[in-house]
Scaffold this motif. Sequence first.
Motif, PDB file in Angstrom:
ATOM      1  N   THR A  48      -0.155   2.796  10.752  1.00  0.00           N
ATOM      2  CA  THR A  48      -0.445   1.429  11.162  1.00  0.00           C
ATOM      3  C   THR A  48      -0.883   0.623   9.955  1.00  0.00           C
ATOM      4  OG1 THR A  48      -2.738   1.924  11.691  1.00  0.00           O
ATOM      5  CG2 THR A  48      -1.158   2.115  13.488  1.00  0.00           C
ATOM      6  N   LEU A  49      -0.528  -0.653   9.967  1.00  0.00           N
ATOM      7  CA  LEU A  49      -0.995  -1.601   8.959  1.00  0.00           C
ATOM      8  C   LEU A  49      -1.866  -2.617   9.673  1.00  0.00           C
ATOM      9  CD1 LEU A  49      -0.905  -2.644   6.009  1.00  0.00           C
ATOM     10  CD2 LEU A  49       0.992  -4.119   6.724  1.00  0.00           C
TER      11      LEU A  49
ATOM     12  N   LEU B  48       0.848  -1.190   0.000  1.00  0.00           N
ATOM     13  CA  LEU B  48       0.000   0.000   0.000  1.00  0.00           C
ATOM     14  C   LEU B  48       0.879   1.234   0.000  1.00  0.00           C
ATOM     15  CD1 LEU B  48      -2.591  -1.081   2.716  1.00  0.00           C
ATOM     16  CD2 LEU B  48      -3.148  -0.572   0.332  1.00  0.00           C
ATOM     17  N   LEU B  49       0.425   2.251  -0.729  1.00  0.00           N
ATOM     18  CA  LEU B  49       1.051   3.566  -0.699  1.00  0.00           C
ATOM     19  C   LEU B  49       0.024   4.555  -0.181  1.00  0.00           C
ATOM     20  CD1 LEU B  49       3.472   5.482  -1.732  1.00  0.00           C
ATOM     21  CD2 LEU B  49       1.924   5.961  -3.612  1.00  0.00           C
TER      22      LEU B  49
ATOM     23  N   ALA C 247      -6.590  -8.055   8.523  1.00  0.00           N
ATOM     24  CA  ALA C 247      -7.797  -8.727   9.019  1.00  0.00           C
ATOM     25  C   ALA C 247      -7.728 -10.225   8.717  1.00  0.00           C
ATOM     26  CB  ALA C 247      -9.028  -8.117   8.364  1.00  0.00           C
ATOM     27  N   ALA C 248      -8.278 -11.000   9.641  1.00  0.00           N
ATOM     28  CA  ALA C 248      -8.412 -12.451   9.445  1.00  0.00           C
ATOM     29  C   ALA C 248      -7.121 -13.058   8.904  1.00  0.00           C
ATOM     30  CB  ALA C 248      -9.577 -12.738   8.514  1.00  0.00           C
ATOM     31  N   SER C 249      -6.062 -12.969   9.686  1.00  0.00           N
ATOM     32  CA  SER C 249      -4.729 -13.387   9.225  1.00  0.00           C
ATOM     33  C   SER C 249      -4.702 -14.855   8.806  1.00  0.00           C
ATOM     34  CB  SER C 249      -3.696 -13.132  10.322  1.00  0.00           C
ATOM     35  OG  SER C 249      -4.048 -13.825  11.498  1.00  0.00           O
ATOM     36  N   GLN C 250      -3.832 -15.139   7.829  1.00  0.00           N
ATOM     37  CA  GLN C 250      -3.673 -16.480   7.272  1.00  0.00           C
ATOM     38  C   GLN C 250      -2.199 -16.865   7.314  1.00  0.00           C
ATOM     39  OE1 GLN C 250      -5.104 -16.020   3.285  1.00  0.00           O
ATOM     40  NE2 GLN C 250      -7.207 -15.516   3.907  1.00  0.00           N
TER      41      GLN C 250
ATOM     42  N   ARG D 139      -7.690  -7.439   2.518  1.00  0.00           N
ATOM     43  CA  ARG D 139      -7.705  -7.553   3.985  1.00  0.00           C
ATOM     44  C   ARG D 139      -6.749  -6.578   4.666  1.00  0.00           C
ATOM     45  NH1 ARG D 139      -5.430 -11.730   5.655  1.00  0.00           N
ATOM     46  NH2 ARG D 139      -4.549 -12.522   3.707  1.00  0.00           N
ATOM     47  N   LEU D 140      -6.098  -5.759   3.905  1.00  0.00           N
ATOM     48  CA  LEU D 140      -5.118  -4.820   4.441  1.00  0.00           C
ATOM     49  C   LEU D 140      -5.689  -3.407   4.479  1.00  0.00           C
ATOM     50  CD1 LEU D 140      -1.911  -5.925   2.483  1.00  0.00           C
ATOM     51  CD2 LEU D 140      -2.762  -6.791   4.667  1.00  0.00           C
ATOM     52  N   ASN D 141      -5.395  -2.721   5.585  1.00  0.00           N
ATOM     53  CA  ASN D 141      -5.770  -1.317   5.704  1.00  0.00           C
ATOM     54  C   ASN D 141      -4.622  -0.585   6.365  1.00  0.00           C
ATOM     55  OD1 ASN D 141      -6.866   0.949   7.672  1.00  0.00           O
ATOM     56  ND2 ASN D 141      -8.275   0.828   5.945  1.00  0.00           N
TER      57      ASN D 141
END
Lengths: 111, 116
Positions: free
Chosen positions: A74-75, A48-49, A78-81, A61-63
């Motif tokens: 912050t990164l 992400l930029l 969600a719902a890590s795999q 799933r990334l914010n």
Amino acid sequence: KQEVTQIPAALSVPEGENLVLNCSFTDSAIYNLQWFRQDPGKGLTSLLLIQSSQREQTSGRLNASLDKSSGRSTLYIAASQPGDSATYLCAVILRSYKLIFGSGTRLLVRP
Amino acid sequence: NAGVTQTPKFQVLKTGQSMTLQCAQDMNHEYMSWYRQDPGMGLRLIHYSVGAGITDQGEVPNGYNVSRSTTEDFPLRLLSAAPSQTSVYFCASSYSGQRSSYNEQFFGPGTRLTVL
């Protein structure tokens, strides 16, 4: 001199957990901020930029969020795999286009 | 669109030898740069270029030389290799200038260099 710090240095979580990786920088005069992923023995993959005028960016799933005034990003994953296991690097981009990197957070997602 | 490519992937040199690490991009990016990554030191900028014919030093330029004769290529030369130059080298590129409002940086796969 701009310094970038990432906390924690390492993180181990069970699969399915939501998690937050932190990045802080000492000088708010940044141009943009970029998050990368690096797998062992591999190159850097851009995640992400965030432009300096933005507050957050989302991809799947990334914010990622950015607060220039407090020098923090912050990164959120969600719902890590297990496939998310990697080192995550934060880098501030200066107006000269140079990147200043943090030392990274090593993430292990346990099945 | 191959992105950023680097050759070779691996290289072993003896102290005093010279070599060139190649980097090329096909995205018409003006800005290109070289980083080295070392355990405990993170990624550090060696040299960078904002366009053909323009290069400048980064944080750790000693022992390295660069030139930029075309937009696409940005080779890194080790003049006389030393064990301290054992590292993983990454090339990166991005837009700059008028398009710099979105200067996402793209990295190559890296070159692992060992100097004996």
